[in-house]
Scaffold this active site. Structure first.
Site, PDB file in Angstrom:
ATOM      1  N   TYR A  54       0.957  -1.123  -0.027  1.00 18.28           N
ATOM      2  CA  TYR A  54      -0.038  -0.155   0.093  1.00 18.28           C
ATOM      3  C   TYR A  54       0.825   1.254  -0.037  1.00 18.28           C
ATOM      4  CZ  TYR A  54      -3.646  -3.400   1.667  1.00 18.28           C
ATOM      5  OH  TYR A  54      -4.526  -4.345   1.718  1.00 18.28           O
ATOM      6  N   HIS A 122      -0.650 -12.106   1.188  1.00 16.73           N
ATOM      7  CA  HIS A 122      -1.332 -11.272   0.527  1.00 16.73           C
ATOM      8  C   HIS A 122      -2.034 -11.929  -0.543  1.00 16.73           C
ATOM      9  CE1 HIS A 122      -2.064  -6.547  -0.070  1.00 16.73           C
ATOM     10  NE2 HIS A 122      -3.143  -7.361  -0.147  1.00 16.73           N
ATOM     11  N   PRO A 202     -15.889  -4.063   3.257  1.00 19.32           N
ATOM     12  CA  PRO A 202     -17.376  -4.448   3.823  1.00 19.32           C
ATOM     13  C   PRO A 202     -18.399  -3.585   3.414  1.00 19.32           C
ATOM     14  CG  PRO A 202     -16.004  -3.460   5.645  1.00 19.32           C
ATOM     15  CD  PRO A 202     -15.056  -3.445   4.422  1.00 19.32           C
ATOM     16  N   ARG A 205     -16.264  -0.791  -0.948  1.00 22.62           N
ATOM     17  CA  ARG A 205     -15.482   0.119  -1.529  1.00 22.62           C
ATOM     18  C   ARG A 205     -16.400   1.655  -1.536  1.00 22.62           C
ATOM     19  NH1 ARG A 205     -14.116  -4.387  -4.313  1.00 22.62           N
ATOM     20  NH2 ARG A 205     -11.900  -4.783  -3.958  1.00 22.62           N
ATOM     21  N   GLY A 210     -24.183   4.350  -0.113  1.00 28.03           N
ATOM     22  CA  GLY A 210     -25.022   5.340  -0.963  1.00 28.03           C
ATOM     23  C   GLY A 210     -24.509   6.846  -1.219  1.00 28.03           C
TER      24      GLY A 210
END
Length: 325
Positions: A54, A122, A202, A205, A210
């Site tokens: 990352y 990973h 969860p 993304r 909404g």
């Protein structure tokens, strides 16, 4: 803070995914990220998830800054196995013992710690020897470099084979109301082997909140080329977000809270790790811990959002490497 277990590790029932603080969701803002990390700590979150891939190590370095004075009260999970050139999305997978040893030492330096609590592979290289990969991790446990072993995005049979070689504390895979793949054998394999389960992305993304707006994507946001967020798939998937929003309104909570609370009720070993850089989103996510469902409500959510509903692959072809290996 409610707690759950990942193998021998006791962690907060919600963790914090830190990837977006360094890459994939637009430019990094270290000051804002440090404030959010501190707010999570103050709220009782003890599990922080990162990876060497990352931001080409930036994410681990950022966590290292946050950890000063807090190390003994948090659980750090990081990962090894995805190799990328800085700034490029394409990757290769390296599970070789030599690479694992060198990458672990580099992660320890960036994090500024003596021991990594949970060290994930990973992605699994199906062409490599699983015995060699798990053996390398076991030696790191023996040396005190890591406390526990984890695997990401593995097939049930791979988890069982690995657990026969060494205890596996946790499996991490994408799991949400629009990605229910782990229900197809992986969660059962976790029960059978004693592994916990960390659910990444969860909230789809950000899509399930909404609040996703394709016109407002920052430069470098990988959702701009993710299959589920583009073209006809985006229009088809909007119905999923709308359904989550309607269900949340009926329940009297936010869409994010409904999505996370639903995951928490799927299995007591599931620990969602929603990622955010913003304190307001963190606080919204924490509200999921107070949402209580009746069985008929869970049934209604499951019926409205059945497995396989999402349109499009989870990743581009490059990102699909190593999934369910």
């Amino acid at each position: 803070m409610k707690t759950r277990t990942l193998g021998m590790l006791e962690v907060s029932a919600l963790g914090l995914g830190c990837m977006g603080m360094s890459e994939f969701y637009g430019p990094a803002n270290d000051a804002e990220s440090i404030e959010t990390l501190a707010a999570a700590f103050d709220a009782g979150i003890t599990l922080y998830d990162t990876a060497d891939a990352y931001g080409a190590g930036h994410n681990e370095e950022l966590l290292g800054r946050f950890l000063r004075g807090r190390r003994e009260r948090v659980t750090i999970a990081t990962k090894v196995g995805i190799v990328r050139e800085p700034g490029k999305y394409e990757r290769r997978i390296d599970n070789s013992p030599a690479y694992i040893r060198a990458a672990c030492e580099a992660s320890l330096r960036r994090l500024g710690v003596d021991t990594i609590d949970l060290y994930y592979v990973h992605r699994i290289d199906a062409s490599a020897s699983l015995d060699d990969t798990i053996g390398a991790l076991a030696r790191l446990v023996e040396a005190g470099k890591i406390r526990a072993i984890g695997l990401c995005e593995v097939a049930p049979e791979t988890l069982r084979r690995a657990a026969a070689l060494h205890p596996v504390a946790a499996v991490q895979s994408e799991y949400s109301l629009w990605t229910r793949d782990p229900e197809d054998g992986v969660l059962q394999a976790c029960r059978d082997t004693g592994a916990g389960f960390c659910a990444y992305s969860p909230l789809g993304r950000g899509f399930l909140t909404g609040a996703f707006d394709p016109r407002a994507l920052a430069p470098g946001d990988f959702r701009g080329f993710n299959p589920r967020f583009t073209g006809d798939n985006l229009a088809a998937n909007q119905r999923i977000a709308d359904t989550v929003k309607a269900l949340a309104a009926d329940k009297g909570c936010t869409p994010a809270q409904l999505a996370l609370a639903w995951l928490l009720r799927q299995d007591e070993r599931v620990v969602p790790i929603p990622g955010t850089r913003r304190i307001r989103n963190l606080r919204d996510n924490l509200g999921a811990l107070d949402v209580v469902f009746k069985e008929d409500e869970l049934d209604a959510i499951g019926a409205a959002l059945p497995p396989g509903l999402a349109a499009g692959e989870r990743y581009t072809q490059a990102g699909m490497q190593g999934l369910r290996a």
